[in-house]
Design a protein around this motif. Structure first.
Motif, PDB file in Angstrom:
ATOM      1  N   UNK A 128       0.778  -1.006   0.047  1.00  0.00           N
ATOM      2  CA  UNK A 128      -0.078  -0.092   0.047  1.00  0.00           C
ATOM      3  C   UNK A 128       0.851   1.273  -0.091  1.00  0.00           C
ATOM      4  N   UNK A 129       0.866   1.983  -0.854  1.00  0.00           N
ATOM      5  CA  UNK A 129       1.513   3.158  -1.312  1.00  0.00           C
ATOM      6  C   UNK A 129       1.032   4.247  -0.295  1.00  0.00           C
ATOM      7  N   UNK A 130      -0.341   4.351  -0.289  1.00  0.00           N
ATOM      8  CA  UNK A 130      -0.936   5.113   0.404  1.00  0.00           C
ATOM      9  C   UNK A 130      -2.217   4.642   1.291  1.00  0.00           C
ATOM     10  N   UNK A 131      -2.502   5.068   2.110  1.00  0.00           N
ATOM     11  CA  UNK A 131      -3.468   4.639   2.933  1.00  0.00           C
ATOM     12  C   UNK A 131      -4.846   4.571   2.376  1.00  0.00           C
ATOM     13  N   UNK A 132      -5.234   5.679   1.528  1.00  0.00           N
ATOM     14  CA  UNK A 132      -6.368   5.684   0.860  1.00  0.00           C
ATOM     15  C   UNK A 132      -5.939   6.420  -0.380  1.00  0.00           C
ATOM     16  N   UNK A 133      -6.735   6.558  -1.302  1.00  0.00           N
ATOM     17  CA  UNK A 133      -6.336   7.192  -2.645  1.00  0.00           C
ATOM     18  C   UNK A 133      -5.919   8.691  -2.418  1.00  0.00           C
ATOM     19  N   UNK A 134      -4.661   9.119  -3.020  1.00  0.00           N
ATOM     20  CA  UNK A 134      -4.276  10.166  -2.919  1.00  0.00           C
ATOM     21  C   UNK A 134      -3.475  10.778  -4.022  1.00  0.00           C
ATOM     22  N   UNK A 135      -3.632  11.915  -4.480  1.00  0.00           N
ATOM     23  CA  UNK A 135      -3.725  12.870  -3.599  1.00  0.00           C
ATOM     24  C   UNK A 135      -5.243  13.545  -3.514  1.00  0.00           C
ATOM     25  N   UNK A 136      -5.579  13.896  -2.534  1.00  0.00           N
ATOM     26  CA  UNK A 136      -6.865  14.319  -2.193  1.00  0.00           C
ATOM     27  C   UNK A 136      -7.188  15.475  -1.236  1.00  0.00           C
ATOM     28  N   UNK A 137      -8.303  15.971  -0.943  1.00  0.00           N
ATOM     29  CA  UNK A 137      -8.492  17.134   0.216  1.00  0.00           C
ATOM     30  C   UNK A 137      -8.767  16.430   1.130  1.00  0.00           C
ATOM     31  N   UNK A 138      -8.681  17.146   2.434  1.00  0.00           N
ATOM     32  CA  UNK A 138      -8.926  16.865   3.930  1.00  0.00           C
ATOM     33  C   UNK A 138     -10.281  16.547   4.032  1.00  0.00           C
ATOM     34  N   UNK A 139     -11.162  17.201   3.020  1.00  0.00           N
ATOM     35  CA  UNK A 139     -12.617  17.160   3.151  1.00  0.00           C
ATOM     36  C   UNK A 139     -12.975  15.788   2.534  1.00  0.00           C
TER      37      UNK A 139
END
Ligand code: FMN
Length: 616
Positions: free
Chosen positions: A300-311
């Motif tokens: 897992x490169x990121x814990x969830x899809x990134x880049x993203x906003x905090x919102x």
């Protein structure tokens, strides 16, 4: 954009261990992420002992290499394995489970198992128990007694307690010691994006960028279908609870389903909670960021899809409503500026503080927002919180329609989760409360990301085989699909076997869902028996198991005629009580001893004639 998991990764975990000098492989069998999270934490623990660990998905590597563990010096494997259904492995551990059925030489393997399960299920932790035993049988060396996590009580506590036995056992076995104290180690580093193209930012897609706006079949967990909600109506006629009948449009989507399947819904967190968290932590929700795994080798490169906003992260990707686990609060202690808050968090997250943690967090249903409010000096950076909180997962519902009668619609029947806890905190289910806002408002309706998950819960192949369906409350859902299926067969002139329903609710006048439909099916002969238990319509409580008992003889005769039995709904009480009554009936009406009755029922299960779709 870097894909979430690298498909081209070397499936040889031994090669990867050699290349990156890792010596601990932590395998996880996980469906909703708990086992995966625990595996990640164990891999991180390794650093403290001068070891190098990594979490591995058994589906993505060659598990037969367990026979070659000796090629990596001082190596061992840990297994975090959840159990599902009727003692089954998770989807990603199915192949590993099959491989374990054959004999292999595992004398080079050293291992320990932590099982994840729930005591309300009959086959508690079956997968963890099986693997622990099977590895030993094949010559592997067990490092410590298997842990048995119980998600009905406090699985985090079970995990932490087991871990306290694991590491000393590892140290003793390998003659090593802890090399560092318990500092907080971040798994991800924060990258901020000041100037980024809007089309490169994830806005809630579970996996693929723009998959929700540029829709292409086939649809699945990684690529859900944005289905339009065509109907959302109240099924209760009175009382203070709400039960929704919702219809998702699947026309033109090429989605197929069968009666008995589940539909998964990707829900969104409550926006007002998201705003409050941002306000307390003084964060701009529209800031764009990426969390990058410090371990280049990690799947897992990121814990969830990134880049993203905090919102987006707070609305779509992280779970902000469940009371957080101990490790979340432990890892943010240093962000509290008031020594009193730090002391308190240190106390409740230590092993001696388990009871206090359970009372203050778990039993009191304190979510992260409430904790931030109650400890005003606690100001963790939001990116660290996003790393620590578990992923928000899709919610599964038993489909309550048949494709024979509704080829272009998927129906679900869902009770709104909204109640007050023992200490009067309001508990609101994420998905059902979000679905409640999805009211059709025009030809295109509000859209909801869904996909269909196949289930083994199926009507018998022949329409003439008798069926006994037991499902009170929303346990009726899959049976509504089954009944529609038989109704359709009957309308086509096919002969149909006995179709018996046991269902129920509190009061006939209030929460008897689909009453007119069911009475209609009874009237036209689709249902040969409609047995409804209304628990609160008389002084004495009447439940489905009581009605089944009253109909002992008929149930026994149907079983002798080859009937298939189905149970759906609450696992904790109902499924258990029904199972007891069935044993009684077989014993009494079949003139059997207790153990013969047990074997008889086991035989039904093995032949696929006694199936459960239960939850707790
Ligand atoms: N636990 C058991 O011990 N035996 C079971 O048969 C079992 N069946 C389950 C079926 C369903 C639909 C669900 C939601 C849970 C079941 N569980 C069972 C409990 C899970 O194994 C437990 O919640 C575990 O922590 C989930 O781990 P995961 O998040 O890694 O998938």
């Amino acid at each position: 954009v870097v894909p979430l998991s690298t498909a081209s990764r070397d499936p040889s975990f031994i090669n990867r261990m050699k290349k990156t000098k890792k010596n601990v492989a932590v395998f996880y069998g996980s469906q909703t992420g708990t086992a995966e999270e625990f595996a990640g934490r164990l891999a991180r623990d390794c650093i403290r002992y001068g070891l190098k660990g990594f979490a591995v998905d058994p589906e993505e590597c060659e598990m037969e290499e367990l026979t070659r563990m000796g090629e990596v010096e001082s190596s061992f494997a840990l297994f975090c394995l959840a159990t599902y259904g009727e003692g089954d492995p998770t989807d990603n551990a199915q192949e590993f489970f099959d491989w374990l059925q054959e004999d292999h030489d595992l004398s080079e393997l050293r291992y320990a198992v932590f099982g994840l399960g729930n005591k309300t299920y009959e086959h508690f932790n079956a997968m963890g128990i099986f693997v622990d035993k099977r590895l030993e049988e094949m010559g592997a060396v067990r490092l410590c007694t298997a842990g048995m996590g119980d998600d009905d009580a406090n699985i985090e506590e079970d995990f932490v307690t087991w871990r306290e036995t694991l590491w000393p056992a590892v140290c003793e076995h390998f003659g090593i010691e802890s090399v560092g104290e318990e500092g907080v180690m971040r798994q991800y580093t924060l990258e901020k994006h000041e100037d980024i193209n809007q089309n490169e930012i994830f806005t809630g897609e579970p996996t693929r960028l723009n998959s929700l706006t540029q829709q292409k079949p086939p649809y699945d967990a990684k690529n859900p279908y944005m289905s339009s909600v065509k109907v959302n109506r109240e099924l209760h006629k009175g009382g203070d609870r709400s039960c929704m009948h919702i219809e998702f449009d699947i026309s033109g989507s090429r989605i197929r389903y069968e009666a008995g399947d589940h539909v998964a819904v990707y829900a969104t967190n409550d926006p007002s909670m998201v705003e409050e968290i941002a306000h307390l932590l003084n964060v701009n929700l529209d800031e764009v960021f990426t969390l990058n795994n410090v371990d280049d080798e990690a799947a897992k490169k990121h814990p969830f899809p990134c880049p993203t906003t905090y919102r987006t992260a707070l609305l779509h990707y992280v779970d902000i409503t469940h009371p957080p686990r101990t490790n979340v609060l432990h890892d943010i202690i240093d962000y509290a500026s008031d020594p009193k808050d730090r002391e308190f968090l240190t106390r409740i997250t230590a092993s001696a503080g388990k009871k206090e943690f359970a009372e203050w967090v778990t039993e009191s249903h304190r979510d992260i927002l409430q904790i931030l409010k109650d400890l005003p000096s606690l100001k963790p950076p939001l990116d660290h919180l996003c790393e620590l909180l578990p992923r928000l997962h899709a919610r599964y519902y038993s489909i309550s329609s048949s494709p024979k009668e509704h080829p272009e619609r998927i129906h679900i029947t869902a009770v709104l989760v909204d109640y007050h806890s023992k200490i009067d905190r309001r508990i609101k289910g994420v998905a059902t409360n979000w679905l409640a806002t999805k009211i059709p408002n025009g030809p295109d309706g509000p859209r909801v990301p869904i996909y269909v998950r196949k289930s083994p819960f199926r009507l018998p192949f022949k329409t003439t085989t008798p069926v006994i369906m037991i499902g009170p409350g929303t346990g009726l859902a899959p049976f509504r699909g089954f009944i529609q299926e038989r109704h359709h067969a009957k309308a086509e002139g096919k002969p149909i076997g006995d179709t018996v329903l046991f269902s129920g609710c509190r009061k006939k006048s209030e929460d008897y869902i689909y009453q007119e439909e069911l009475e209609g099916y009874e009237g036209d002969g689709t249902l040969s028996q409609l047995n409804m238990a209304f628990s609160r319509d008389q002084a004495q409580k009447v439940y489905v198991q009581h009605l089944i008992k009253q109909k002992s003889e008929s149930v026994w005769n149907l079983l002798n005629d080859g009937a298939h039995l189905y149970v759906c709904g609450d696992a904790r009480h109902m499924a258990h009580d029904v199972d007891m009554v069935l044993h009684e009936i077989v014993e009494k009406n079949g003139n059997m001893t207790q153990s013969q009755a047990k074997d008889f029922i086991k035989g039904l299960r093995n032949k696929g004639r006694y199936a459960c779709d239960v939850w707790s």
